[in-house]
Design a protein around this motif. Sequence first.
Motif, mmCIF file in Angstrom:
data_model
loop_
_atom_site.group_PDB
_atom_site.id
_atom_site.type_symbol
_atom_site.label_atom_id
_atom_site.label_comp_id
_atom_site.label_asym_id
_atom_site.label_seq_id
_atom_site.Cartn_x
_atom_site.Cartn_y
_atom_site.Cartn_z
ATOM 1 N N ARG A 58 15.859 35.211 0.049
ATOM 2 C CA ARG A 58 16.250 35.351 1.467
ATOM 3 C C ARG A 58 17.744 35.510 1.641
ATOM 4 N N ASN A 59 18.397 36.150 0.678
ATOM 5 C CA ASN A 59 19.852 36.304 0.738
ATOM 6 C C ASN A 59 20.272 37.768 0.824
ATOM 7 N N GLN A 60 19.365 38.604 1.348
ATOM 8 C CA GLN A 60 19.678 40.011 1.530
ATOM 9 C C GLN A 60 19.340 40.414 2.964
ATOM 10 N N ALA A 61 19.914 41.538 3.392
ATOM 11 C CA ALA A 61 19.654 41.995 4.762
ATOM 12 C C ALA A 61 19.891 43.493 4.857
ATOM 13 N N PHE A 62 19.355 44.084 5.929
ATOM 14 C CA PHE A 62 19.608 45.482 6.259
ATOM 15 C C PHE A 62 20.262 45.537 7.634
ATOM 16 N N VAL A 63 21.250 46.418 7.776
ATOM 17 C CA VAL A 63 21.921 46.627 9.060
ATOM 18 C C VAL A 63 21.894 48.115 9.357
ATOM 19 N N GLU A 64 21.442 48.477 10.564
ATOM 20 C CA GLU A 64 21.341 49.892 10.943
ATOM 21 C C GLU A 64 22.370 50.234 12.019
ATOM 22 N N PHE A 65 23.227 51.229 11.714
ATOM 23 C CA PHE A 65 24.212 51.722 12.676
ATOM 24 C C PHE A 65 23.618 52.858 13.510
#
Length: 318
Positions: A58-65
Motif C-alpha cells: 500500500r505504498n504506491q499510487a497513481f496521479v492523473e493530470f
Amino acid sequence: MSSSGGGGAGQQFRYTQTPSKVLHLRNLPWECTEEELVELCKPFGRIVNTKSGVGANRNQAFVEFTDVNQAISMVSYFASSSEPAQIRGKTVYIQYSNRQEIINNKSPGETAGNVLLVTIEGVQASDVTIDVIHLVFSAFGFVHKIATFEKAAGFQALIQYTDAPTASAAREALDGRSIPRYLLPDHVVSCHLRISFSAHKDLNIKFQSHRSRDYTNPYLPVNSSAIDSTLQPAVGADGRRVEAEGNVLLASIENMQYAVSVDVLHTVFSAFGTVQKIAIFEKNGGTQALIQYPDASTATIAKEALEGHCIYDGGYCS
C-alpha cells in the motif's frame, strides 16, 4: 553514451517509458493521504484523479493530470532537480504509468467505512469553516477527526466517525443535501454535499488548525501558522507587538505543572464575557494562547482581572 541517467535520478525515473498523463508514484509513506499526493503534484498542473494505497505494501499510487504536458513537466523537474520528490521525508520515485487514465475497479466510495469523503460544491474553501462542518456532521454521532483540503473536484473534507454504521447514517441523510443557509456567508447561493466512503480508517491529524481537527485529543498542538488571521495581535513598524487595547488577548502561561487545554482556558476567560475564539500554540519553548472577545472593553476587564494570577492553586500555570 549512456541514457540511463546518473546518480539518484537514474533510480528515480525510467526515461525509456512513453509519457502519460498518469504518473506512477512508488515508495510512499504508509497510509499516504490523497491530500499529500495532491500537495506534491499540484504545482505542475490540475489533478483530475488519484488512486492511493496501491500494491502489496500500500505504498504506491497513481496521479492523473489534465494533460500529458503537465505530467512531463513534473517528471522533467524532478529528473533535473538535486532535491528528490519527498513526502514526510521519504524519497518518492516517479515514473510514467502504462495506463492513460485512472479507472477505479469498483464504484468509488461504495464500500461502507467509518470515514466519509465529502465534496462541498458551490463554495470556496473560505466559505465553509471546519466548525460548520463539525456542527452539521455531529448530528449523526461523535465526529473523531476532520481534515479539509482543496482538489480539482473542489473543496473537500474527510470526516471520521467511530464506525461504519454511523458514517452510513450521515451519508444517507446528507448526500445531495445542502448546508443550511444561515451557517454560510450571504454571498453563497447554493452549497451541495456529495458524499462517498473513503478507504481511510484513521486520519493522521498532526495539528489543530483551520484545516484539520482531532476532537479526541484536546492536547494536540495548534499550528500557529494556521491560526485565523483575525486572531493575530497587531505588530508595529518596529516589529514589536502593539499594546493598544483590542479584543484579542495574548496570554503567556508560565510554570506549566499541569496541562492547559482549550476547554480550561475557555472556562477561565468566559467568566468575563463571551469567548469567540481560542488558539493555543508553542513559542520560544513556552505555551501561549490567543483569546478573542467580541470587543476591547471585555478583553480589558479580563486582562486586568487575570494578569499575574494562576489557573491552579499553588502558583501553577500563572
